[in-house]
Scaffold this active site. Structure first.
Site, PDB file in Angstrom:
ATOM      1  N   GLY A 102       0.835  -1.197   0.000  1.00 46.52           N
ATOM      2  CA  GLY A 102       0.000   0.000   0.000  1.00 46.52           C
ATOM      3  C   GLY A 102       0.869   1.246   0.000  1.00 46.52           C
TER       4      GLY A 102
ATOM      5  N   GLN B  88       3.008   9.978   1.140  1.00 45.68           N
ATOM      6  CA  GLN B  88       4.294   9.270   1.148  1.00 45.68           C
ATOM      7  C   GLN B  88       5.139   9.571  -0.085  1.00 45.68           C
ATOM      8  OE1 GLN B  88       2.392   5.255   2.119  1.00 45.68           O
ATOM      9  NE2 GLN B  88       4.391   5.136   3.140  1.00 45.68           N
TER      10      GLN B  88
ATOM     11  N   CYS C 240       6.028  -0.053   7.136  1.00 42.24           N
ATOM     12  CA  CYS C 240       5.644   1.104   6.320  1.00 42.24           C
ATOM     13  C   CYS C 240       6.820   1.480   5.429  1.00 42.24           C
ATOM     14  CB  CYS C 240       5.286   2.270   7.251  1.00 42.24           C
ATOM     15  SG  CYS C 240       4.851   3.781   6.374  1.00 42.24           S
ATOM     16  N   LEU C 241       6.555   1.757   4.172  1.00 42.08           N
ATOM     17  CA  LEU C 241       7.643   2.119   3.256  1.00 42.08           C
ATOM     18  C   LEU C 241       8.328   3.421   3.672  1.00 42.08           C
ATOM     19  CD1 LEU C 241       6.073   1.173  -0.212  1.00 42.08           C
ATOM     20  CD2 LEU C 241       7.744  -0.122   1.123  1.00 42.08           C
TER      21      LEU C 241
ATOM     22  N   HIS D 125      -4.155   1.395   7.591  1.00 43.64           N
ATOM     23  CA  HIS D 125      -2.819   1.992   7.596  1.00 43.64           C
ATOM     24  C   HIS D 125      -2.731   3.145   6.577  1.00 43.64           C
ATOM     25  CE1 HIS D 125       1.756   1.495   7.753  1.00 43.64           C
ATOM     26  NE2 HIS D 125       1.571   2.265   6.699  1.00 43.64           N
ATOM     27  N   GLU D 126      -3.210   2.898   5.360  1.00 44.29           N
ATOM     28  CA  GLU D 126      -3.074   3.926   4.311  1.00 44.29           C
ATOM     29  C   GLU D 126      -3.988   5.123   4.579  1.00 44.29           C
ATOM     30  OE1 GLU D 126      -0.503   3.603   2.689  1.00 44.29           O
ATOM     31  OE2 GLU D 126      -0.222   1.464   3.024  1.00 44.29           O
TER      32      GLU D 126
ATOM     33  N   HIS E 226      -2.474   7.466   6.946  1.00 40.50           N
ATOM     34  CA  HIS E 226      -1.469   8.363   6.354  1.00 40.50           C
ATOM     35  C   HIS E 226      -2.100   9.685   5.914  1.00 40.50           C
ATOM     36  CE1 HIS E 226       2.401   6.378   6.167  1.00 40.50           C
ATOM     37  NE2 HIS E 226       1.903   5.266   5.656  1.00 40.50           N
TER      38      HIS E 226
HETATM   39 NI    NI Z   1       2.809   3.417   5.558  1.00 35.77          NI
END
Ligand code: NI
Length: 147
Positions: A45, A50, A87-88, A129-130, A133
């Site tokens: 995701g 991000q 998380c990226l 999660h997304e 963000h």
């Molecule tokens: Ni993330």
């Protein structure tokens, strides 16, 4: 085109992202580039903040094909599930986080049509999660309150 992934200490990740009022070519290209960036990084995701864009757009693929959601919202939550999450934007870190086990989310797709997504397991986790963000929330924020 692969985009730069912003990391934990960068302010854009802490902003409340703006709703998208019109699906323009720019938005379609952003979604496409976000998917490419996510696949390249082996993520499931990615949210627009991000990649430095403070707008309400997320992309997800938990192995069932790409899902693009504009202005997404969680409208129902059920149960609890505790699992490892990463998380990226926070490379190399993963932690156990408790989330709702099942969620229903609404949003619009790239054609401007309203869509509803129901998910459990990894999809439910990715949606929560997304969407977090978009409100400036990172998964590590839950560590204190869940200890
Ligand atoms: Ni993330």
């Amino acid at each position: 085109m692969k985009l730069r992934i912003y990391e934990e200490n960068e302010p854009v990740l802490r902003l409340k992202a703006k709703p998208i009022s019109k699906i323009t070519k720019r938005i379609r290209e952003l979604a496409k580039n976000m998917l490419e960036t996510m696949y390249h990084a082996n993520g499931v995701g990615l949210a627009a903040p991000q990649v430095g864009i403070s707008e309400r757009l997320i992309v997800i693929d938990v192995g069932e094909g790409p899902l693009i959601l504009i202005n997404p919202k969680i409208v129902e939550k059920e149960g609890q599930d505790r699992d490892v999450e990463g998380c990226l934007s926070i490379p190399g870190r993963s932690e156990y986080i408790t989330r709702a086990a099942k969620v229903k989310a609404t949003g619009i797709n790239l054609d401007g049509k309203p869509i509803t997504v129901e998910g459990e397991g990894l999809l439910a986790r990715a949606l929560q999660h997304e969407i977090d963000h978009l409100d400036g929330i990172l998964f590590i924020d839950y560590l204190k309150e869940q200890k």
